[in-house]
Motif scaffolding. Structure first.
Motif, PDB file in Angstrom:
ATOM      1  N   ARG A   1       0.855  -1.190   0.000  1.00  0.00           N
ATOM      2  CA  ARG A   1       0.000   0.000   0.000  1.00  0.00           C
ATOM      3  C   ARG A   1       0.885   1.232   0.000  1.00  0.00           C
ATOM      4  NH1 ARG A   1      -5.259  -0.638   3.524  1.00  0.00           N
ATOM      5  NH2 ARG A   1      -5.410   1.409   2.572  1.00  0.00           N
ATOM      6  N   PRO A   2       0.485   2.277  -0.708  1.00  0.00           N
ATOM      7  CA  PRO A   2       1.310   3.495  -0.758  1.00  0.00           C
ATOM      8  C   PRO A   2       1.549   4.092   0.631  1.00  0.00           C
ATOM      9  CG  PRO A   2      -0.398   3.562  -2.426  1.00  0.00           C
ATOM     10  CD  PRO A   2      -0.702   2.379  -1.542  1.00  0.00           C
ATOM     11  N   ILE A   3       2.802   4.484   0.855  1.00  0.00           N
ATOM     12  CA  ILE A   3       3.187   5.126   2.111  1.00  0.00           C
ATOM     13  C   ILE A   3       4.040   6.349   1.781  1.00  0.00           C
ATOM     14  CG2 ILE A   3       3.052   3.050   3.538  1.00  0.00           C
ATOM     15  CD1 ILE A   3       6.011   2.578   3.113  1.00  0.00           C
ATOM     16  N   THR A   4       4.224   7.211   2.774  1.00  0.00           N
ATOM     17  CA  THR A   4       5.041   8.403   2.570  1.00  0.00           C
ATOM     18  C   THR A   4       6.520   8.020   2.568  1.00  0.00           C
ATOM     19  OG1 THR A   4       5.309   8.893   4.915  1.00  0.00           O
ATOM     20  CG2 THR A   4       3.336   9.801   3.820  1.00  0.00           C
ATOM     21  N   GLY A   5       7.360   8.944   2.135  1.00  0.00           N
ATOM     22  CA  GLY A   5       8.794   8.702   2.136  1.00  0.00           C
ATOM     23  C   GLY A   5       9.332   8.401   3.521  1.00  0.00           C
ATOM     24  N   ASP A   6       8.866   9.137   4.525  1.00  0.00           N
ATOM     25  CA  ASP A   6       9.316   8.884   5.897  1.00  0.00           C
ATOM     26  C   ASP A   6       8.883   7.501   6.365  1.00  0.00           C
ATOM     27  OD1 ASP A   6      10.590  11.330   6.143  1.00  0.00           O
ATOM     28  OD2 ASP A   6       8.827  12.321   6.976  1.00  0.00           O
ATOM     29  N   GLN A   7       7.645   7.122   6.051  1.00  0.00           N
ATOM     30  CA  GLN A   7       7.169   5.791   6.413  1.00  0.00           C
ATOM     31  C   GLN A   7       7.976   4.716   5.687  1.00  0.00           C
ATOM     32  OE1 GLN A   7       3.114   6.515   5.195  1.00  0.00           O
ATOM     33  NE2 GLN A   7       2.390   6.462   7.316  1.00  0.00           N
ATOM     34  N   ALA A   8       8.356   4.993   4.443  1.00  0.00           N
ATOM     35  CA  ALA A   8       9.148   4.039   3.669  1.00  0.00           C
ATOM     36  C   ALA A   8      10.507   3.807   4.328  1.00  0.00           C
ATOM     37  CB  ALA A   8       9.313   4.522   2.237  1.00  0.00           C
ATOM     38  N   MET A   9      11.133   4.857   4.829  1.00  0.00           N
ATOM     39  CA  MET A   9      12.430   4.693   5.491  1.00  0.00           C
ATOM     40  C   MET A   9      12.278   3.854   6.757  1.00  0.00           C
ATOM     41  SD  MET A   9      14.656   6.050   3.579  1.00  0.00           S
ATOM     42  CE  MET A   9      13.598   5.340   2.326  1.00  0.00           C
ATOM     43  N   ARG A  10      11.221   4.087   7.511  1.00  0.00           N
ATOM     44  CA  ARG A  10      10.980   3.267   8.704  1.00  0.00           C
ATOM     45  C   ARG A  10      10.696   1.816   8.314  1.00  0.00           C
ATOM     46  NH1 ARG A  10       8.564   8.090  10.305  1.00  0.00           N
ATOM     47  NH2 ARG A  10       6.472   7.413   9.726  1.00  0.00           N
ATOM     48  N   ALA A  11       9.924   1.628   7.239  1.00  0.00           N
ATOM     49  CA  ALA A  11       9.594   0.278   6.778  1.00  0.00           C
ATOM     50  C   ALA A  11      10.854  -0.459   6.311  1.00  0.00           C
ATOM     51  CB  ALA A  11       8.565   0.337   5.656  1.00  0.00           C
ATOM     52  N   LEU A  12      11.761   0.248   5.626  1.00  0.00           N
ATOM     53  CA  LEU A  12      13.016  -0.391   5.207  1.00  0.00           C
ATOM     54  C   LEU A  12      13.811  -0.872   6.411  1.00  0.00           C
ATOM     55  CD1 LEU A  12      14.361   1.799   2.276  1.00  0.00           C
ATOM     56  CD2 LEU A  12      13.549  -0.564   2.171  1.00  0.00           C
ATOM     57  N   ARG A  13      13.892  -0.046   7.426  1.00  0.00           N
ATOM     58  CA  ARG A  13      14.616  -0.445   8.644  1.00  0.00           C
ATOM     59  C   ARG A  13      13.952  -1.657   9.285  1.00  0.00           C
ATOM     60  NH1 ARG A  13      14.311   5.131   9.646  1.00  0.00           N
ATOM     61  NH2 ARG A  13      16.080   6.154   8.714  1.00  0.00           N
ATOM     62  N   GLU A  14      12.612  -1.632   9.336  1.00  0.00           N
ATOM     63  CA  GLU A  14      11.868  -2.751   9.913  1.00  0.00           C
ATOM     64  C   GLU A  14      12.122  -4.034   9.124  1.00  0.00           C
ATOM     65  OE1 GLU A  14       7.264  -3.925   9.849  1.00  0.00           O
ATOM     66  OE2 GLU A  14       7.697  -2.102  10.994  1.00  0.00           O
ATOM     67  N   CYS A  15      12.055  -3.955   7.804  1.00  0.00           N
ATOM     68  CA  CYS A  15      12.305  -5.128   6.958  1.00  0.00           C
ATOM     69  C   CYS A  15      13.722  -5.646   7.151  1.00  0.00           C
ATOM     70  CB  CYS A  15      12.066  -4.787   5.485  1.00  0.00           C
ATOM     71  SG  CYS A  15      10.332  -4.551   5.057  1.00  0.00           S
ATOM     72  N   GLU A  16      14.665  -4.734   7.225  1.00  0.00           N
ATOM     73  CA  GLU A  16      16.061  -5.121   7.396  1.00  0.00           C
ATOM     74  C   GLU A  16      16.274  -5.859   8.717  1.00  0.00           C
ATOM     75  OE1 GLU A  16      19.043  -1.959   7.975  1.00  0.00           O
ATOM     76  OE2 GLU A  16      19.889  -2.762   6.124  1.00  0.00           O
ATOM     77  N   LEU A  17      15.602  -5.423   9.755  1.00  0.00           N
ATOM     78  CA  LEU A  17      15.732  -6.080  11.054  1.00  0.00           C
ATOM     79  C   LEU A  17      15.009  -7.424  11.092  1.00  0.00           C
ATOM     80  CD1 LEU A  17      15.287  -3.015  13.419  1.00  0.00           C
ATOM     81  CD2 LEU A  17      17.383  -4.321  13.003  1.00  0.00           C
ATOM     82  N   ARG A  18      13.824  -7.487  10.499  1.00  0.00           N
ATOM     83  CA  ARG A  18      13.022  -8.712  10.544  1.00  0.00           C
ATOM     84  C   ARG A  18      13.504  -9.782   9.583  1.00  0.00           C
ATOM     85  NH1 ARG A  18       6.755  -7.656  10.509  1.00  0.00           N
ATOM     86  NH2 ARG A  18       6.830  -9.846  11.064  1.00  0.00           N
ATOM     87  N   TRP A  19      14.016  -9.368   8.425  1.00  0.00           N
ATOM     88  CA  TRP A  19      14.435 -10.313   7.390  1.00  0.00           C
ATOM     89  C   TRP A  19      15.829  -9.939   6.884  1.00  0.00           C
ATOM     90  CZ3 TRP A  19       9.508  -7.857   6.873  1.00  0.00           C
ATOM     91  CH2 TRP A  19       8.442  -8.653   7.279  1.00  0.00           C
ATOM     92  N   PRO A  20      16.857 -10.102   7.698  1.00  0.00           N
ATOM     93  CA  PRO A  20      18.206  -9.670   7.301  1.00  0.00           C
ATOM     94  C   PRO A  20      18.783 -10.458   6.114  1.00  0.00           C
ATOM     95  CG  PRO A  20      18.288 -10.904   9.346  1.00  0.00           C
ATOM     96  CD  PRO A  20      16.834 -10.700   9.027  1.00  0.00           C
ATOM     97  N   GLU A  21      18.210 -11.597   5.810  1.00  0.00           N
ATOM     98  CA  GLU A  21      18.720 -12.402   4.697  1.00  0.00           C
ATOM     99  C   GLU A  21      18.244 -11.901   3.333  1.00  0.00           C
ATOM    100  OE1 GLU A  21      14.953 -14.446   6.196  1.00  0.00           O
ATOM    101  OE2 GLU A  21      16.604 -13.325   7.049  1.00  0.00           O
ATOM    102  N   TYR A  22      17.337 -10.930   3.324  1.00  0.00           N
ATOM    103  CA  TYR A  22      16.809 -10.377   2.081  1.00  0.00           C
ATOM    104  C   TYR A  22      17.245  -8.933   1.889  1.00  0.00           C
ATOM    105  CZ  TYR A  22      13.665 -14.398   2.193  1.00  0.00           C
ATOM    106  OH  TYR A  22      13.153 -15.661   2.227  1.00  0.00           O
ATOM    107  N   GLU A  23      17.119  -8.463   0.657  1.00  0.00           N
ATOM    108  CA  GLU A  23      17.413  -7.059   0.353  1.00  0.00           C
ATOM    109  C   GLU A  23      16.128  -6.395  -0.130  1.00  0.00           C
ATOM    110  OE1 GLU A  23      20.355  -4.321  -2.391  1.00  0.00           O
ATOM    111  OE2 GLU A  23      20.708  -6.460  -2.232  1.00  0.00           O
ATOM    112  N   PHE A  24      15.894  -5.183   0.332  1.00  0.00           N
ATOM    113  CA  PHE A  24      14.686  -4.450   0.006  1.00  0.00           C
ATOM    114  C   PHE A  24      15.034  -3.080  -0.555  1.00  0.00           C
ATOM    115  CE2 PHE A  24      11.894  -7.371   2.131  1.00  0.00           C
ATOM    116  CZ  PHE A  24      12.691  -7.942   3.111  1.00  0.00           C
ATOM    117  N   ARG A  25      14.046  -2.457  -1.181  1.00  0.00           N
ATOM    118  CA  ARG A  25      14.187  -1.065  -1.587  1.00  0.00           C
ATOM    119  C   ARG A  25      12.830  -0.402  -1.453  1.00  0.00           C
ATOM    120  NH1 ARG A  25      14.262  -0.059  -8.090  1.00  0.00           N
ATOM    121  NH2 ARG A  25      12.187  -0.848  -8.509  1.00  0.00           N
ATOM    122  N   ALA A  26      12.867   0.908  -1.293  1.00  0.00           N
ATOM    123  CA  ALA A  26      11.657   1.720  -1.352  1.00  0.00           C
ATOM    124  C   ALA A  26      11.594   2.270  -2.768  1.00  0.00           C
ATOM    125  CB  ALA A  26      11.736   2.855  -0.337  1.00  0.00           C
TER     126      ALA A  26
END
Length: 85
Positions: A34-59
């Motif tokens: 779902r669309p999120i703001t840029g600030d929310q995207a940065m928080r989501a990237l950090r969350e993804c990185e912590l929860r799934w360190p074996e994967y790579e993500f991008r906003a």
């Protein structure tokens, strides 16, 4: 400053650029489509990185029609790969 457009989180599939010049592919990441703001995207990237360190993500930004911008010049890869976030 993070652009104010709307963003989604994607899973990076494959290498950045392989020896054949193939570009990486990106898949929607469940729970973050779902669309999120840029600030929310940065928080989501950090969350993804912590929860799934074996994967790579991008906003990735999306346009007003809900389509992803073809070229934006502002793709934000995982926060640790640039050190900017």
């Amino acid at each position: 400053m993070i652009p104010s457009s709307e963003w989604v989180i994607q899973l990076v599939v494959g290498a950045r650029v392989d020896e054949h010049g193939s570009e990486p592919r990106y898949l929607p990441w469940a729970g973050y489509t779902r669309p999120i703001t840029g600030d929310q995207a940065m928080r989501a990237l950090r969350e993804c990185e912590l929860r799934w360190p074996e994967y790579e993500f991008r906003a990735h930004p999306i346009d007003d029609d809900g389509r992803q911008f073809a070229t934006v010049g502002a793709d934000i890869d995982r926060s640790r790969s640039t050190g900017l976030w």
